[in-house]
Design a protein around this motif. Structure first.
Motif, mmCIF file in Angstrom:
data_model
loop_
_atom_site.group_PDB
_atom_site.id
_atom_site.type_symbol
_atom_site.label_atom_id
_atom_site.label_comp_id
_atom_site.label_asym_id
_atom_site.label_seq_id
_atom_site.Cartn_x
_atom_site.Cartn_y
_atom_site.Cartn_z
ATOM 1 N N ARG A 156 0.831 -1.202 0.000
ATOM 2 C CA ARG A 156 0.000 0.000 0.000
ATOM 3 C C ARG A 156 0.869 1.256 0.000
ATOM 4 N N MET B 19 2.484 1.747 -3.368
ATOM 5 C CA MET B 19 1.538 2.287 -4.342
ATOM 6 C C MET B 19 1.352 3.786 -4.149
ATOM 7 N N SER C 230 2.308 6.800 -6.782
ATOM 8 C CA SER C 230 1.229 7.651 -7.274
ATOM 9 C C SER C 230 1.690 9.086 -7.500
ATOM 10 N N THR D 134 -4.519 3.402 -8.389
ATOM 11 C CA THR D 134 -5.783 2.676 -8.604
ATOM 12 C C THR D 134 -6.785 3.543 -9.338
ATOM 13 N N GLU D 135 -6.783 4.843 -9.057
ATOM 14 C CA GLU D 135 -7.673 5.768 -9.755
ATOM 15 C C GLU D 135 -7.222 5.979 -11.205
ATOM 16 N N VAL E 246 -5.799 3.736 -13.095
ATOM 17 C CA VAL E 246 -6.218 2.560 -13.859
ATOM 18 C C VAL E 246 -7.642 2.737 -14.356
ATOM 19 N N ASP E 247 -8.530 3.177 -13.477
ATOM 20 C CA ASP E 247 -9.932 3.386 -13.863
ATOM 21 C C ASP E 247 -10.033 4.480 -14.930
ATOM 22 N N GLU F 23 -8.106 -3.358 -19.159
ATOM 23 C CA GLU F 23 -7.686 -3.314 -17.752
ATOM 24 C C GLU F 23 -6.232 -3.727 -17.583
ATOM 25 N N ASN G 238 -3.339 -1.235 -16.139
ATOM 26 C CA ASN G 238 -2.555 -1.553 -14.946
ATOM 27 C C ASN G 238 -1.054 -1.472 -15.220
ATOM 28 N N TYR H 280 1.181 1.381 -13.166
ATOM 29 C CA TYR H 280 2.175 0.909 -12.208
ATOM 30 C C TYR H 280 3.583 0.839 -12.807
#
Length: 640
Positions: free
Chosen positions: A208, A211, A215, A452-453, A455-456, A466, A470, A474
């Motif tokens: 976490r 990540m 970011s 994570t945001e 990726v969306d 997807e 990703n 990343y």
């Protein structure tokens, strides 16, 4: 041990993390030198230092620094054409780098931390040679944050901005050689609360935090740019700091093995107490090994050395007991002996062996007064080394009577750990008087978008699937992807300048190039690590302007990887790449069709797939596949 899964709540497992991440800034934390790493053979000169511990403001000496200073070593430093006086400790440090501070405040926002009102630079004593100064500069930036895990929240106690240490190159005959290219790179240290209660939660918390750091898009990537330290203890054990975990994937194994090690040491201490164990006096037993056939022992004696021994009363069978995979209590004693220059120890739980005979073992036991329930440890080395090494091993055996010692340990590649030094204390910190304090202001610092945001958003906004979304989010080139897709890139700005406002590069092209194409080239042994962002920008600029067909991108990148100092236009011209006009493409297609006239007449459009491959090969990446496909269909239809 690794095969054992413990009841961690019953053992009282408590763990915390310290994550160290290099920031991707233009210059170092306290000077204007670049943050690029060099090969050691690029060094232009060297200099040496000898380091010694200093006292804190209260006149105290740090125990870890004192032990480190007992090892007499010369530290040699490799300097480069960019090395400055600050890095050499011949000039005071400059002010704290503003870019590094801003990135640190972004990290603080992502973990809901509270910035301090005023940040003061402190000196943290380090005398292992990794800093030319004998200390590391460190600044507390924010406190009291939190991250979420599936097993509950984990507090984040502090966020510090520090200078990276010098890179250890190799051991020398006189000490250690370091490279100064890494020294001073800005580094954030994130310390969690001891809220972690299982190996799995430790791994999740580290992932976490990793990540959140990525970011920002402003952290360095690659081996050695992020390091994890893990603090582990069980209820009957002690706090142990494990340093230098290179891979996130190793964290759960590190915690699991440390729990096992401490549990085994607790059991050994209980057994030793029951036996009434004790440690004997160190004795010279050189005479026992006169004429020995043991190569190690004979080698030490032939060099004028000696054999020193200590009786471990009540330790029989326990020195050889495994406490973590492939490591025994004897390995712990050996780690301490090695710190004083010895190659290690021998002990009677493993003897006779290594050329040492039954008769010599019996004589050894007699020489130190050891009975059948006792063990004996020996060190064979030069006189000064042997004496210091066996004393260190005896001191470690003494702590085995008590259980688990508090200490700093190093992570091994197999998930086990080794002794490094005692735990440092508060005496290692004192104020840095050469750097003025700063007042962090988070008001103008935007909160980064989480990976994570991203990726969306990449799926919704750019139409990426997807998996590819990703990979890009990343991936280490995510900031470059966002730059070229959002703003485009022209030949004039390919060197890193601002965009000309043109439409961005096609997102799918940019994503597949940065992730799939580079991966495929790497698998074909193309040195893609040589490619610079300028190479990639220029390649996208040529494709965007129509001067390079998409199919030519892999060949151009392969050419640039072999010689990244050329421009993309120069490499394309040398490799015969570029974008053919429609008439040239049609001419090439007609040639292929005419050479396969019989197949076209007999199969019609059924010949399309085979001829398409021939056409693309003939054009060698100079034409877009869609155009080739269109013209080939037209020529086949004419003849069908």
């Amino acid at each position: 041990m690794s095969e054992t899964e413990y009841e961690y709540d019953e053992l009282g497992l408590v763990a915390g993390l310290e994550i160290h991440q290099q920031l991707d800034t233009a210059t170092k934390l306290f000077c204007q030198c670049p943050t690029d790493l060099r090969e050691p053979d690029a060094a232009t000169r060297t200099f040496t230092r000898y380091l010694h511990p200093t006292r804190s403001e209260l006149g105290e000496l740090d125990a870890a620094a004192v032990e480190e200073s007992k090892v007499d070593r010369e530290f040699e430093y490799l300097a480069y054409d960019t090395t400055c006086l600050v890095e050499e400790d011949d000039e005071p440090p400059h002010e704290l780098d503003a870019e590094a501070l801003e990135t640190t405040l972004e990290v603080a926002q992502l973990m809901d931390m509270k910035p301090v009102d005023q940040a003061h630079v402190m000196r943290k004593i380090v005398v292992d040679g990794s800093n030319t100064t004998g200390f590391q500069r460190s600044t507390l930036i924010a406190t009291d944050g939190e991250i979420e895990t599936s097993d509950g929240p984990v507090g984040v106690e502090d966020l510090l901005l520090e200078e990276e240490s010098a890179q250890r190159v190799e051991e020398t005959d006189d000490g250690v050689r370091y490279s100064l290219d890494r020294l001073g790179i800005p580094l954030v240290e994130i310390g969690t609360s001891p809220d972690i209660a299982s190996p799995e939660q430790a791994l999740e918390a580290a992932e976490r935090i990793g990540m959140l750091l990525r970011s920002t898009g402003k952290v360095k990537r690659g081996l050695g740019t992020i390091r994890q330290d893990v603090n582990v203890s069980i209820a009957d054990g002690a706090r142990v700091e494990i340093k230098g975990v290179q891979s996130l994937d190793d964290i759960d194994d590190i915690v699991r093995n440390e729990v096992g090690r401490q549990a085994e040491l607790v059991e050994i201490a209980a057994e030793l107490e029951e036996r009434g164990a004790s440690i004997g006096d160190v004795r010279d037993v050189t005479n026992v090994f006169e004429g020995t056939e043991s190569g190690v022992v004979a080698g030490a004696l032939n060099d004028g050395g000696s054999v020193m021994a200590v009786a471990l009363y009540g330790f029989d069978g326990l020195v050889g007991r495994e406490i973590s995979p492939d490591r025994r209590l004897g390995t712990e004693l050996s780690d301490h002996a090695k710190r004083h220059g010895a190659g290690g120890i021998f002990h009677t739980d493993e003897l006779p062996a290594y050329g040492i005979t039954d008769e010599e073992v019996s004589a050894l036991r007699d020489a130190v007064g050891a009975g059948p329930d006792d063990a004996v440890a020996i060190v064979a080395a030069g006189d000064d080394v042997a004496a210091g090494a066996i004393e260190a091993a005896a001191e470690r055996a003494e702590t085995a009577l008590e259980g688990v010692p508090e200490e700093t340990r190093g992570a091994n590649d197999d998930g086990t750990t080794r002794y490094l030094r005692p735990l440092p204390g508060a005496a290692r910190m004192y104020p840095e008087t050469d750097v003025p304090p700063v007042e962090p202001d988070p008001a103008d610092v935007p909160e980064p978008e989480l990976l994570t945001e991203k990726v969306d958003r990449y799926q919704a906004e750019y139409g990426l699937d997807e998996g590819l979304a990703n990979q890009v989010a990343y991936g280490r080139r995510m900031p470059l992807f966002e730059e070229v897709v959002a703003d485009g890139v022209s030949a004039s700005d390919a060197s890193g300048g601002s965009s000309d406002g043109s439409d961005g590069v096609d997102p799918t092209l940019a994503a597949t190039t940065l992730e799939s194409t580079l991966t495929e080239l790497r698998r074909d042994d193309v040195p893609v690590e040589n490619l610079t962002e300028t190479n990639l920008r220029e390649t996208f600029a040529m494709a965007e302007s129509g001067d390079l067909a998409r199919e030519g991108i892999p060949d151009l990148l392969a050419a640039l990887a072999e010689n990244p100092d050329r421009t993309a236009e120069e490499a394309a011209e040398a490799a015969g790449l570029g974008s053919a006009d429609e008439s040239d493409v049609r001419e090439a297609v007609v040639d292929v069709v005419e050479q396969n006239e019989e197949q076209v007449e007999s199969e019609g459009m059924g010949a399309f797939s085979a001829l398409m491959g021939e056409c693309m090969g003939a054009l060698r990446g100079k034409a877009d596949g869609d155009l080739v496909s269109q013209l080939l269909r037209e020529e086949i239809q004419k003849r069908a």
